[in-house]
Design an enzyme around this catalytic site. Structure first.
Site, PDB file in Angstrom:
ATOM      1  N   GLU A  64       5.819  -8.549  47.206  1.00  0.00           N
ATOM      2  CA  GLU A  64       6.448  -7.288  47.572  1.00  0.00           C
ATOM      3  C   GLU A  64       7.549  -7.491  48.612  1.00  0.00           C
ATOM      4  O   GLU A  64       7.271  -7.975  49.718  1.00  0.00           O
ATOM      5  CB  GLU A  64       5.409  -6.323  48.152  1.00  0.00           C
ATOM      6  CG  GLU A  64       5.996  -4.999  48.596  1.00  0.00           C
ATOM      7  CD  GLU A  64       5.005  -4.121  49.346  1.00  0.00           C
ATOM      8  OE1 GLU A  64       5.223  -2.897  49.396  1.00  0.00           O
ATOM      9  OE2 GLU A  64       4.018  -4.658  49.896  1.00  0.00           O
ATOM     10  N   GLU A  85       1.137   5.061  49.273  1.00  0.00           N
ATOM     11  CA  GLU A  85       0.989   4.307  50.518  1.00  0.00           C
ATOM     12  C   GLU A  85       1.785   4.999  51.622  1.00  0.00           C
ATOM     13  O   GLU A  85       2.809   4.500  52.089  1.00  0.00           O
ATOM     14  CB  GLU A  85       1.450   2.852  50.334  1.00  0.00           C
ATOM     15  CG  GLU A  85       0.979   1.967  51.491  1.00  0.00           C
ATOM     16  CD  GLU A  85       1.463   0.540  51.366  1.00  0.00           C
ATOM     17  OE1 GLU A  85       0.684  -0.372  51.702  1.00  0.00           O
ATOM     18  OE2 GLU A  85       2.615   0.321  50.950  1.00  0.00           O
TER      19      GLU A  85
END
Length: 264
Positions: A143, A242
């Site tokens: 990521e 998130e």
């Protein structure tokens, strides 16, 4: 329609961690993700998932000493033994939880890094992890993370992540595209989604409002437009929520309920 997973590290923090599964299920979530499972017995986490009809869709491999400020090990020279033991531990949890994805954090490289050494280390560790995870039917994710929230993180741009995935060449190594981080670093989210989702190299999406990381409909993103693009492109994975709720988690879910209602 996009499928949303509650991130239990950031959402439902008004509850103890093990009680967040019930809270997410009560709000209609069918899947969860979180940073790390290792403080809890895997069988207890499995029971919480089963009791509340939830799927585990993502968690992170051990990141090194999180309390001391480490944010992953995969790009750090001299830490291969820890990387490998961490991947093995993550895969044990993934097997118990039925989780098909594990995110490996790259790490902080400091003020005077050797780019070639870090990159060679990163590629070697990811290749080993992807091979090991493939035998367990698990995808390894990487990521890009923005440097405002995590200064010094090794990986920050989408194109860099996709280049790494292509160079390693493992079909189960994929990119975790967090639209919050991507907007801060690069912007141009519609173009990036249309460029990268069709490649098949994006294994997971995440969302949050920009710039404050609250609900995704707060701030500068047109989240309904982005959901429409994701739908148009036929992305079949999960979107992790998130974000840090501004107040109570349940009270802040109007963005999701409104979107579902509009697209029912």
């Amino acid at each position: 329609m996009p499928r949303f997973a509650a991130n239990l590290s950031m959402m439902y923090t008004e509850h103890d961690f093990l009680d967040r599964f019930a809270a997410a299920s009560a709000d209609g979530f069918e899947a969860v993700e979180y940073l790390f499972p290792y403080a809890y017995d895997a069988t207890e986490l499995r029971r919480r998932l089963d009791d509340h009809g939830l799927r585990q869709v993502l968690f992170n491999a051990p990141p090194g000493s999180w309390e001391s400020g480490e944010r992953g090990l995969a790009a750090l020279p001299g830490r291969a033994a820890e990387v490998r033991s961490g991947v093995e531990r993550a895969l044990e949890y993934a097997a118990e939880l039925g989780c098909p994805r594990v995110h490996m954090m790259a790490g902080l490289v400091g003020p005077a890094p050797d780019p070639a050494e870090h990159r060679d280390t990163y590629l070697a560790n990811l290749a080993w992890a992807a091979e090991r995870a493939a035998a367990a039917g698990v995808d390894i994710l990487i990521e890009p993370i923005n440097g405002r929230d995590m200064p010094g993180y090794f990986l920050s741009r989408q194109a860099e992540a996709h280049t790494v995935v292509r160079e390693v060449g493992a079909p189960n190594l994929k990119v975790q595209l967090d639209l919050y981080h991507c907007q801060i670093v690069e912007g141009d989210l519609t173009t990036i989604l249309r460029r990268d989702l069709p490649t098949g190299r994006v294994g997971h999406l995440q969302i949050a409002g920009v710039p404050d990381r609250h609900e995704p409909d707060r701030g500068e993103l047109d989240i309904r437009h982005l959901f429409g693009v994701i739908d148009e492109l036929g992305f079949g994975g999960w979107i992790g929520c998130e974000y840090i709720p501004r107040a109570g988690t349940s009270e802040g879910l109007g963005w999701r309920d409104d979107y579902r209602g509009e697209n029912a």
